[in-house]
Motif scaffolding. Structure first.
Motif, PDB file in Angstrom:
ATOM      1  N   LYS A  74       0.724  -1.128   0.106  1.00  0.00           N
ATOM      2  CA  LYS A  74      -0.105   0.068  -0.098  1.00  0.00           C
ATOM      3  C   LYS A  74       0.833   1.410   0.055  1.00  0.00           C
ATOM      4  O   LYS A  74       0.404   2.382   0.381  1.00  0.00           O
ATOM      5  N   VAL A 126      -5.529 -10.545  15.016  1.00  0.00           N
ATOM      6  CA  VAL A 126      -6.276 -10.826  13.552  1.00  0.00           C
ATOM      7  C   VAL A 126      -5.149 -11.554  12.681  1.00  0.00           C
ATOM      8  O   VAL A 126      -4.085 -11.055  12.578  1.00  0.00           O
ATOM      9  N   ALA A 128      -3.808 -12.726   9.072  1.00  0.00           N
ATOM     10  CA  ALA A 128      -3.794 -12.012   7.866  1.00  0.00           C
ATOM     11  C   ALA A 128      -2.857 -12.639   7.107  1.00  0.00           C
ATOM     12  O   ALA A 128      -1.763 -13.030   7.572  1.00  0.00           O
TER      13      ALA A 128
ATOM     14  N   GLY B  27      -6.538  -1.914  -0.804  1.00  0.00           N
ATOM     15  CA  GLY B  27      -6.287  -0.905   0.108  1.00  0.00           C
ATOM     16  C   GLY B  27      -7.323   0.265  -0.651  1.00  0.00           C
ATOM     17  O   GLY B  27      -8.269  -0.184  -0.754  1.00  0.00           O
ATOM     18  N   GLY B  28      -6.650   1.575  -0.680  1.00  0.00           N
ATOM     19  CA  GLY B  28      -7.490   2.602  -1.108  1.00  0.00           C
ATOM     20  C   GLY B  28      -7.750   2.568  -2.699  1.00  0.00           C
ATOM     21  O   GLY B  28      -8.644   3.350  -3.082  1.00  0.00           O
ATOM     22  N   ASN B  57     -10.319  -7.388  -0.723  1.00  0.00           N
ATOM     23  CA  ASN B  57      -9.134  -7.922  -0.195  1.00  0.00           C
ATOM     24  C   ASN B  57      -8.901  -7.897   1.524  1.00  0.00           C
ATOM     25  O   ASN B  57      -8.021  -8.399   1.794  1.00  0.00           O
ATOM     26  N   ASN B  58      -9.291  -6.566   1.820  1.00  0.00           N
ATOM     27  CA  ASN B  58      -8.944  -6.193   3.172  1.00  0.00           C
ATOM     28  C   ASN B  58     -10.274  -5.857   4.047  1.00  0.00           C
ATOM     29  O   ASN B  58     -11.187  -6.666   3.501  1.00  0.00           O
ATOM     30  N   SER B  81      -8.214 -11.320   2.330  1.00  0.00           N
ATOM     31  CA  SER B  81      -7.045 -11.975   2.393  1.00  0.00           C
ATOM     32  C   SER B  81      -6.178 -11.270   3.700  1.00  0.00           C
ATOM     33  O   SER B  81      -5.120 -11.826   4.257  1.00  0.00           O
ATOM     34  N   PHE B  82      -6.450 -10.055   3.841  1.00  0.00           N
ATOM     35  CA  PHE B  82      -5.509  -9.350   4.825  1.00  0.00           C
ATOM     36  C   PHE B  82      -6.252  -8.289   5.380  1.00  0.00           C
ATOM     37  O   PHE B  82      -6.228  -7.117   4.997  1.00  0.00           O
ATOM     38  N   PRO B  83      -6.948  -8.834   6.506  1.00  0.00           N
ATOM     39  CA  PRO B  83      -7.647  -7.817   7.331  1.00  0.00           C
ATOM     40  C   PRO B  83      -6.968  -7.094   8.411  1.00  0.00           C
ATOM     41  O   PRO B  83      -7.443  -6.080   9.151  1.00  0.00           O
ATOM     42  N   ARG B  84      -5.634  -7.163   8.388  1.00  0.00           N
ATOM     43  CA  ARG B  84      -4.694  -6.508   9.396  1.00  0.00           C
ATOM     44  C   ARG B  84      -4.004  -5.414   8.819  1.00  0.00           C
ATOM     45  O   ARG B  84      -3.113  -5.524   7.854  1.00  0.00           O
ATOM     46  N   PHE B  91     -12.300  -3.240  11.871  1.00  0.00           N
ATOM     47  CA  PHE B  91     -12.468  -4.619  11.607  1.00  0.00           C
ATOM     48  C   PHE B  91     -11.850  -5.538  13.250  1.00  0.00           C
ATOM     49  O   PHE B  91     -12.524  -5.993  13.711  1.00  0.00           O
ATOM     50  N   GLY B  92     -10.592  -4.903  13.506  1.00  0.00           N
ATOM     51  CA  GLY B  92      -9.910  -5.456  14.605  1.00  0.00           C
ATOM     52  C   GLY B  92     -10.842  -5.372  15.901  1.00  0.00           C
ATOM     53  O   GLY B  92     -10.601  -6.294  16.408  1.00  0.00           O
ATOM     54  N   TYR B  95     -13.849  -7.907  15.442  1.00  0.00           N
ATOM     55  CA  TYR B  95     -13.372  -9.086  15.435  1.00  0.00           C
ATOM     56  C   TYR B  95     -12.952  -9.688  16.761  1.00  0.00           C
ATOM     57  O   TYR B  95     -13.266 -10.719  17.249  1.00  0.00           O
ATOM     58  N   MET B  96     -12.126  -8.898  17.627  1.00  0.00           N
ATOM     59  CA  MET B  96     -11.699  -9.243  18.852  1.00  0.00           C
ATOM     60  C   MET B  96     -12.759  -9.390  19.849  1.00  0.00           C
ATOM     61  O   MET B  96     -12.919  -9.974  20.806  1.00  0.00           O
ATOM     62  N   LEU B 102     -14.939 -14.124  10.083  1.00  0.00           N
ATOM     63  CA  LEU B 102     -13.923 -13.835   9.194  1.00  0.00           C
ATOM     64  C   LEU B 102     -13.569 -15.069   8.322  1.00  0.00           C
ATOM     65  O   LEU B 102     -13.371 -16.291   9.131  1.00  0.00           O
ATOM     66  N   LEU B 104     -10.748 -16.235   6.001  1.00  0.00           N
ATOM     67  CA  LEU B 104      -9.358 -15.615   5.555  1.00  0.00           C
ATOM     68  C   LEU B 104      -9.014 -16.504   4.384  1.00  0.00           C
ATOM     69  O   LEU B 104      -9.003 -17.583   4.505  1.00  0.00           O
TER      70      LEU B 104
END
Lengths: 224, 240
Positions: A74, A126, A128, B27-28, B57-58, B81-84, B91-92, B95-96, B102, B104
């Protein structure tokens, strides 16, 4: 006892020396990304990023970022003449389909059979995975660059990984702060080691037997 | 037949509770921020849609886009694939707290599952994840001496994507790396909704330049000056 060792930048420099002219290469997020800045003069290397760019260059000057032009980490990038854009399925066709010459990744652990663990440290937090599990399959060579040991001095090169695997028997070469090693049917074969570190000292900080099948060269890198 | 909407909300009014949404972007880059925010507006006004499954993706960044959907309580499950990341607080936290599920998926497998969904291929084999925790419970098979994992297609009720240029027949182009998952998602969703910076008459895009063909697109809305998610996150914008 503190062993003389390469810095992260020096490990990246050493890995860059092995990237041949004309290669298509994917560099993982973090330390592997730094390899690009040490590409030897006179070689043309085309870099691939998972989010759909082939042929990207350096980061833009601050303030010049275009956030539609980023890499897998990114971060803002620029493109070189001859670059191309493509969708995610085509991007991973390049990865899994055997079209990349080299993928370089970081590692938590590497096993002597080439198993790699680099995506999860266990159940906390989390999870990833990103593209790591795809990148370890398909590239002609899969290299790892890493410190030789963990922050608390434990071996990262092991008989078997204890952390969740990214891929089985996928790594072909490892560049560490102390040595360059190949994965062979024998296990870890030592190719180069930092002068001033003895074979026995290196074995002590390695979690699996080191093998020698030809002369071990000195691992040297300039101050970078 | 492609519908051209006059108001952005008109494109989203029939997305029901429990829908499966593919949302473009990495991402953005490519995030259809105006479509996402219009969906949040609808939720804030009507309480719908909720219990959504979002495929991206995120899992959102900062306080806008998918992160704002999660904070609003619209999302029951993320497939990604990449939530972190440094800014993936929404999200974090969810999720916690056990408030969000999720699934993955390795990034290339996610892309290929979506492509397969759009191409009518119910399953395929990939070397990715063989021997790892993400292959547990999945069928495996050996081909030419190497082991592969069977993966299922991934389809959705709706796809929300961001185009650079569209014609009134739904042909699309994308801006640089904003393309990423969008052409795949456009194929894999029952209804594909695209926001576009420019809307042209047929013929306005050279046929050789078309990336997504109009056959994959159902609804269009012109958004002439779209926001860029990364810029909003850096400006610490919160959409609520």
């Amino acid at each position: 006892m503190t062993l003389p060792k390469l810095t992260g930048a020096q490990i990246a420099w050493r890995a860059a020396q092995d990237i041949e002219d004309g290669a298509y290469v994917n560099l993982g997020i973090g330390l592997p990304e730094r390899i690009a800045q040490f590409q030897p003069e006179g070689r043309t290397v085309t870099y691939h990023t998972e989010n759909g760019v082939l042929g990207f260059g350096d980061a833009p000057a601050p303030g010049q970022e275009d956030w539609d032009l980023i890499n897998a980490g990114k971060k803002a990038i620029t493109i070189k003449p001859g670059a191309s854009f493509f969708n995610h399925a085509d991007s991973f066709a390049m990865v899994r389909g055997g079209h990349l010459d080299l993928a370089v990744l970081g590692a938590y652990q590497v096993a002597e059979n080439g198993d790699l663990a680099n995506w999860s440290v266990g159940s906390k937090g989390v999870p990833a995975v990103g593209g790591a599990m795809d990148l370890v399959h398909g590239a002609k060579r899969v290299a790892v660059i890493t410190d030789h040991v963990t922050k608390d001095g434990k071996p990262k090169l092991m008989r078997e990984c204890t952390l969740p695997l990214t891929g089985k028997a996928c790594v072909t070469r490892i560049y560490t702060s102390l040595a360059v090693l190949d994965i062979t049917p024998m296990g870890f074969v030592l190719r180069e080691k930092v002068p001033g570190v003895s074979f026995d000292q290196l074995q002590t900080v390695t979690g699996a037997p080191l093998h020698i099948d030809e002369t071990v060269q000195d691992l040297k890198a300039p101050e970078v | 037949m492609v519908e051209i909407a006059a108001q952005i909300g008109d494109t989203l009014s029939d997305i029901p509770d429990g829908a499966r949404l593919m949302i473009g972007g990495f991402g953005g880059s490519g995030a259809p921020i105006e479509l996402i925010h219009a969906l949040i507006d609808r939720f804030n006004t009507t309480g719908q849609p909720k219990n959504l499954t979002v495929i991206n993706n995120n899992a959102g960044n900062g306080g806008v886009g998918i992160a704002a959907m999660i904070s609003a309580g619209m999302v029951a499950k993320m497939v990604c694939s990449f939530p972190r990341s440094a800014d993936a607080v929404a999200f974090g936290t969810a999720y916690m707290n056990g408030d969000i599920e999720l699934e993955l998926v390795p990034q290339g497998t996610l892309a290929e599952r979506i492509r397969a969904g759009g191409a009518g291929i119910p399953a395929f084999y990939t070397p990715t994840s063989f021997g790892t925790d993400l292959a547990i419970g999945k069928a495996t098979e050996e081909f030419e001496g190497k082991m592969y994992v069977r993966e299922r297609w991934l389809k959705a009720d709706f796809a929300l994507i961001k185009a650079e240029c569209a014609d009134r027949l739904g042909n699309l182009t994308y801006r640089m790396a904003a393309r990423n998952f969008a052409p795949l998602m456009a194929m894999a969703a029952e209804v594909t909704i695209a926001q576009t910076r420019t809307l042209l008459d047929p013929g306005g895009i050279d046929p050789q330049e078309v990336i997504t063909q109009g056959i994959f697109v159902d609804r269009l809305i012109a958004v002439p000056s779209p926001e860029q998610e990364e810029a909003l996150v850096r400006d610490e914008v919160n959409y609520a």
